[in-house]
Design a protein around this motif. Structure first.
Motif, PDB file in Angstrom:
ATOM      1  N   THR A 127     -15.630   7.322   9.025  1.00 23.39           N
ATOM      2  CA  THR A 127     -16.531   6.285   9.515  1.00 23.39           C
ATOM      3  C   THR A 127     -15.858   4.906   9.441  1.00 23.39           C
ATOM      4  OG1 THR A 127     -18.421   7.613   8.832  1.00 23.39           O
ATOM      5  CG2 THR A 127     -18.826   5.277   9.207  1.00 23.39           C
ATOM      6  N   ASP A 163     -22.814  11.864  13.272  1.00 22.17           N
ATOM      7  CA  ASP A 163     -23.185  12.423  11.964  1.00 22.17           C
ATOM      8  C   ASP A 163     -24.712  12.424  11.847  1.00 22.17           C
ATOM      9  OD1 ASP A 163     -23.118  13.436   9.437  1.00 22.17           O
ATOM     10  OD2 ASP A 163     -21.733  11.937   8.632  1.00 22.17           O
ATOM     11  N   ASN A 174     -24.229   6.457   9.191  1.00 27.52           N
ATOM     12  CA  ASN A 174     -23.487   5.494   8.373  1.00 27.52           C
ATOM     13  C   ASN A 174     -22.837   4.391   9.176  1.00 27.52           C
ATOM     14  OD1 ASN A 174     -22.147   7.756   5.846  1.00 27.52           O
ATOM     15  ND2 ASN A 174     -23.970   6.473   5.867  1.00 27.52           N
ATOM     16  N   ASP A 229     -17.549   9.339  15.934  1.00 30.73           N
ATOM     17  CA  ASP A 229     -17.403   9.532  14.487  1.00 30.73           C
ATOM     18  C   ASP A 229     -17.974  10.902  14.131  1.00 30.73           C
ATOM     19  OD1 ASP A 229     -17.130   9.251  11.764  1.00 30.73           O
ATOM     20  OD2 ASP A 229     -18.825   7.889  11.528  1.00 30.73           O
TER      21      ASP A 229
HETATM   22 MG   LIG Z   1     -18.791   9.306   7.865  1.00 30.94          MG
END
Ligand SMILES: [Mg+2]
Ligand SMILES: Nc1ncnc2c1ncn2[C@@H]1O[C@H](COP(=O)(O)OP(=O)(O)OP(=O)(O)O)[C@@H](O)[C@H]1O
Lengths: 265, 94
Positions: A18, A41, A46, A120
């Motif tokens: 991330t 994710d 995040n 990500d």
């Molecule tokens: Mg992550």
């Protein structure tokens, strides 16, 4: 325009995917590129926090895929740069709500408008991983200089190949040059030799990352930070420039000899 | 030579760096084979072809595996031989 779709992946959790995605995205945007980051994710979002955009989320990736809104409505514009956008992950929905084919379609739609789409990836090799890599044409693997992380990276290389994503490039994160020198940590050459893959960059273990993450500002914007410089170099390599590795990244024989002769650690 | 010098200056063959590297290399030999059982299958076929030039073997009994010992990984093959060929020339010709 057909932009590039990159996925940032690792296998093992917590190695810096991330952080890497945020910094590569911000770095490319600083160079004037139009960039869209996708947080894949699902359930553990995040990227919004690392970028300091957590208060602006209305719709998410799952909403887009389910047709609750259009892509444009879900995209959040970065506070600092004009050409960086984030498509956040859902926090409370099932991973299974998104399928690989839908991710691919989404990435293809976004690449019409953006020069870079960067995904990500969540940790692991299950559904979330398959979703994240589905629309990508290039992969960046993040690892740390630890046995378990490198082992997982090797597994990921195999899985990417099985999905026809060839020649991923490696970022070695959290390296501590002093420990490598003392023989207490695997070095860059060790890892590259074992994985037999191209090196995209090396990021030192650096407190400025923690500080910048606390503030929600990617470290690549901090000109004085070593980690920031490392991300800057990575970004320029992605752009196709031939950027030499920083001195900490490359422990040449000469440095070693000098150190051995002069006798300091 | 350079490698020798490097080794000399570092003297780190049992540093945790080297230990990590060795362990990693070993564990990957296994992981990589596990990822592709087809690799062992292909190796088996090639072995068969080569060995058949020299002796007649029982194809069904052929076993090829990677085995891990304390500090190393070995390729272990069990190849039941039915008959040796009479001469090398004869073997090479076939
Ligand atoms: Mg992550
Ligand atoms: N180079 C670095 N120096 C210091 N801290 C770092 C560095 N890289 C990452 N970190 C810290 O390590 C933690 C994990 O990083 P990050 O969230 O980017 O990993 P991740 O791979 O995305 O994790 P997950 O698998 O949970 O998604 C964070 O607290 C981050 O600030």
């Amino acid at each position: 325009m057909a932009g590039r779709v990159l996925v940032v992946t690792s296998g093992k959790g917590g190695v810096g995917k991330t952080t890497t995605t945020a910094n590569i995205g911000a770095g490319l945007a600083l160079l004037g590129r139009k960039v869209c980051l996708i947080d894949a994710d699902i359930g553990l979002r995040n990227l919004d926090v690392v970028l300091g955009l957590e208060n602006r989320i209305v719709y998410d990736l799952t909403d887009v895929v389910e047709g609750n809104c259009r892509v444009r409505q879900a995209l959040i514009k970065d506070k600092r740069t004009d050409n960086l956008y984030l498509l956040p992950a859902a926090q409370t929905k099932e991973k299974e709500a998104v399928a690989p084919e839908q991710m691919k379609a989404l990435c293809d739609e976004l690449r019409e408008d953006f020069e870079y789409v960067i995904v990500d990836c969540p940790a692991g090799i299950e559904r979330g991983f398959k979703n994240a890599i589905a629309g990508a044409d290039e992969a960046i693997i993040v690892t740390t200089p630890e046995v378990a992380a490198v082992r997982d990276a090797d597994r990921i290389i195999g899985l990417l190949e099985a999905s026809e994503l060839y020649e991923p490039r490696l970022i070695i994160n959290r390296i501590r040059p002093q420990m490598v020198r003392k023989g207490d940590m695997m070095g860059i050459e060790d890892i590259i030799e074992i994985l037999a893959i191209k090196l995209l960059g090396v990021v030192p273990d650096d407190e400025t990352i923690i500080v910048s993450t606390n503030k929600g500002e990617p470290v690549v914007m901090d000109k004085r930070s070593r980690a920031g410089q490392a991300y800057n170099n990575i970004v320029r390599r992605i752009e196709g420039l031939d950027v030499p590795f920083m001195s900490l990244e490359e422990e040449g024989l000469l440095t070693r000899l000098k150190r051995a002769l002069l006798g300091h650690s | 030579m350079l490698d020798f010098l490097r080794q000399f200056w570092n003297r780190d063959s049992d540093s945790s760096r080297q230990i990590a590297k060795k362990r990693l290399q070993l564990v990957l030999v296994h992981d990589r084979v596990n990822v592709s059982p087809s690799l062992l299958e292909a190796l088996k076929e090639d072995l068969l072809e080569v060995i058949s030039k020299y002796m007649e073997i029982e194809e069904e009994g052929l076993e090829v595996n990677l085995d891990r010992f304390e500090n190393s990984v070995a390729l272990v093959a069990n190849i039941p031989v039915r008959r040796l060929k009479r001469s090398l020339e004869q073997g090479r010709l076939s």
